[in-house]
Write a protein that holds these residues in place. Structure first.
Motif, PDB file in Angstrom:
ATOM      1  N   MET A   1      51.901   2.393  34.781  1.00  0.00           N
ATOM      2  CA  MET A   1      51.616   0.975  34.553  1.00  0.00           C
ATOM      3  C   MET A   1      52.905   0.163  34.470  1.00  0.00           C
ATOM      4  O   MET A   1      53.901   0.655  33.979  1.00  0.00           O
ATOM      5  N   TYR A   3      55.144  -2.966  33.101  1.00  0.00           N
ATOM      6  CA  TYR A   3      55.266  -3.821  31.912  1.00  0.00           C
ATOM      7  C   TYR A   3      56.476  -4.729  32.038  1.00  0.00           C
ATOM      8  O   TYR A   3      57.512  -4.330  32.578  1.00  0.00           O
ATOM      9  N   ASP A  85      52.622   4.704  29.998  1.00  0.00           N
ATOM     10  CA  ASP A  85      51.586   4.024  29.228  1.00  0.00           C
ATOM     11  C   ASP A  85      52.282   3.191  28.155  1.00  0.00           C
ATOM     12  O   ASP A  85      53.516   3.112  28.150  1.00  0.00           O
ATOM     13  N   LEU A  86      51.510   2.573  27.254  1.00  0.00           N
ATOM     14  CA  LEU A  86      52.119   1.699  26.253  1.00  0.00           C
ATOM     15  C   LEU A  86      53.097   2.446  25.343  1.00  0.00           C
ATOM     16  O   LEU A  86      54.143   1.902  24.979  1.00  0.00           O
ATOM     17  N   ASP A  87      52.774   3.684  24.976  1.00  0.00           N
ATOM     18  CA  ASP A  87      53.691   4.432  24.110  1.00  0.00           C
ATOM     19  C   ASP A  87      55.044   4.637  24.790  1.00  0.00           C
ATOM     20  O   ASP A  87      56.095   4.537  24.146  1.00  0.00           O
ATOM     21  N   ILE A  90      56.826   1.340  24.700  1.00  0.00           N
ATOM     22  CA  ILE A  90      57.348   1.091  23.348  1.00  0.00           C
ATOM     23  C   ILE A  90      58.647   1.877  23.140  1.00  0.00           C
ATOM     24  O   ILE A  90      59.629   1.361  22.594  1.00  0.00           O
ATOM     25  N   PRO A 108      51.818  -6.171  29.479  1.00  0.00           N
ATOM     26  CA  PRO A 108      51.409  -5.455  30.689  1.00  0.00           C
ATOM     27  C   PRO A 108      51.331  -6.425  31.866  1.00  0.00           C
ATOM     28  O   PRO A 108      50.934  -7.574  31.695  1.00  0.00           O
TER      29      PRO A 108
END
Lengths: 119, 412
Positions: A1, A3, A85-87, A90, A108
């Protein structure tokens, strides 16, 4: 993904030395990200004092001096990444040098079809 | 007729025992909450149709996951006609190993689901709602009524959270070792929040909502089973020890009964025994955290046959330790009350006034109620009255208000 990592901080809180060091470390981070296939783009921005805002209303273009909104912390740069992914995003945001002084906002990317591609 | 009733009962039993596990695995396989929910219901619908005819499968859970997964692939393929981008998704799910095997994998799926629902990028009220909905399987209406919010508000909270999970790419995984302590903290916070909402509802006419506390204890057991970490033990122990006093802490009229005035024969000894054993285990782990210390304090109370025989020295010491690892004015307040029990009300009042002078607790009703109680014990009636009145201005919960009013009336 994909970001967008938007970097906000108080511009006036940086000394020239700190800023130079931040740029160097950020360049190193882009190299690391590139090596792992996660780098899409990144750049610092000139000071908010150089900002110009444009809007068109009733067919008339209005150009004003200054940023869209006066805030205590200003947008100072960005990273565009392709993370798992988001993790993962981060974790990468936590490695951006400015995170120790300011805040990194993770957004995102909304994928749109029909955009030109580099390839 | 009897035959189909018995199959219906069997499907119901499987639903109660397995539906959340099947759901967690379907989320991993399908990568989407709504798709998994739909697949779960379709799988049970097929079971209702096939099991009476062919008999129940040997491994109902694996059967349900497999049927749910195939149904989801069909659903996506049907939608593909309208949205070409879904074709790739269907292929990906189809190609993925439909691995529905060892029990521990299935339990891992539930742990992943808990960490997803309690992701720090979700607002806390959404973490709570999502955990109760997706992990515990509570209905939206049940959660809404437990938290005294309108069902549409709660439904919207859940819809927004699911949309964020999808759009922001919140992963469905157990966090990495370095992130685990922080992330586990969020999970434990959500569980304790659910427990407290059930144990001491923050507002409204009723003091307790037992179902929520029971749900929180079940969640605590689940997390401990999957991740036997000392703070998980500490939280489970703390909830059990508090829960053990439920029957004794309210009068038949719904009025609050303080710890000192409770009928200790009504404390639940099975919960106390389980809580104490967990405290021992957590304290022997060398990495004692705030939940284990709070549980240890609750255990000291649980061990005492009466308020007078309580080991107040140990309680003061435990609050001191707690204040070191988690400095908070509320912990200081509790320590001051324990000091008053050990050294007398004058010593406690002096400490309490120092804490109140810091200002953080100026609007905390329990701080003023504690001060009123100490003044009352010292015979300083006017000061006690003023503090009860201040506490009454701040209190939000009806039974606590009635308690403070009765104390105020008792002042001569």
């Amino acid at each position: 993904m994909k970001y967008m990592l938007l970097i906000y901080s108080d511009e006036n809180a940086w000394t020239d030395d700190e800023q130079q060091r931040c740029y160097q470390e950020s360049v190193q981070l882009t190299q690391d990200l590139h090596a792992s296939g996660k780098y899409l783009g990144a750049s610092p921005l000139h000071s908010v004092t150089t900002a110009t805002s444009v809007r068109v209303r009733d067919g008339k273009r209005l150009v004003t001096d200054g940023p869209f909104a006066e805030t205590r912390e200003q947008l100072g740069g960005y990273f565009l990444i392709d993370a798992q992914d988001l993790d993962d995003a981060i974790a990468i945001a936590g490695r951006i040098p400015s995170v120790y002084k300011g805040t990194v906002e993770i957004r995102p990317i909304l994928e749109l079809t029909g955009l030109p591609t580099d390839q | 007729m009897n035959e189909s009733n018995s199959v219906q009962r069997q499907v119901d039993a499987v639903y109660r025992a397995e539906s959340r596990r099947v759901f967690a695995t379907l989320i991993r396989l399908l990568g989407d909450f709504d798709l998994a929910e739909e697949a779960l219901h379709e799988a049970f619908a097929v079971a209702m149709e096939q099991w009476p005819r062919d008999g129940a499968p040997n491994n109902p859970r694996a059967w349900l996951v497999s049927v749910g997964r195939f149904r989801a692939i069909d659903t996506i393929r049907r939608r593909t006609r309208f949205d070409a981008s879904l074709a790739e998704l269907a292929e990906r799910i189809d190609a993925a190993e439909p691995d529905v095997r060892a029990d521990e994998d299935v339990e891992d799926d539930r742990l992943r689901l808990i960490f997803t629902c309690c992701h720090p990028s979700l607002p806390q009220d959404a973490q709570v709602a999502l955990t109760l909905r997706e992990v515990c399987g509570l209905k939206t209406e049940e959660i809404a009524s437990a938290f005294l919010v309108a069902p549409p508000t709660l439904a919207q909270r859940i819809v927004r959270a699911k949309a964020k999970i999808r759009a922001a790419g919140i992963p469905y995984q157990v966090p990495s070792i370095e992130d685990l302590p922080d992330r586990l903290d969020t999970v434990l916070q959500v569980i304790y929040l659910v427990f407290n909402e059930g144990y001491a509802a923050s507002s409204g006419p009723s003091l307790t909502r037992a179902d929520l506390s029971g749900e929180a204890i079940r969640l605590g057991r689940l997390v401990m089973e999957l991740l036997p970490n000392p703070e998980v033990m500490g939280l489970l122990a703390l909830m059990l020890l508090q829960e053990s006093r439920r029957a004794a802490r309210t009068s038949p009229e719904g009025d609050l009964i303080l710890l000192a005035d409770q009928d200790r024969s009504r404390w639940n000894q099975a919960q106390i025994a389980e809580g104490r054993a967990l405290v021992q285990q957590a304290l022997s782990s060398q990495q004692v955290g705030p939940y284990a210390l709070q549980a240890a304090i609750a255990a000291v109370h649980a061990e005492a046959p009466s308020p007078a025989t309580t080991d107040w020295t140990q309680i003061v010491g435990l609050y001191g330790l707690l204040a070191q690892i988690e400095p908070s004015p509320v912990v200081q307040l509790n320590r001051a009350v324990a000091v008053a029990m050990r050294d007398g009300p004058q010593a406690g009042l002096q400490l309490l006034d120092e804490i109140l002078a810091e200002g953080d607790l100026a609007n905390y009703h329990l701080a003023h109620a504690a001060r009123a109680d100490l003044c009352r014990r010292l015979g300083e009636t006017a000061a006690a009255r003023a503090s009860y009145q201040r506490a009454l201005e701040l209190v939000k919960q009806e039974p606590e208000r009635r308690f403070l009013e009765s104390r105020l009336r008792e002042l001569v």
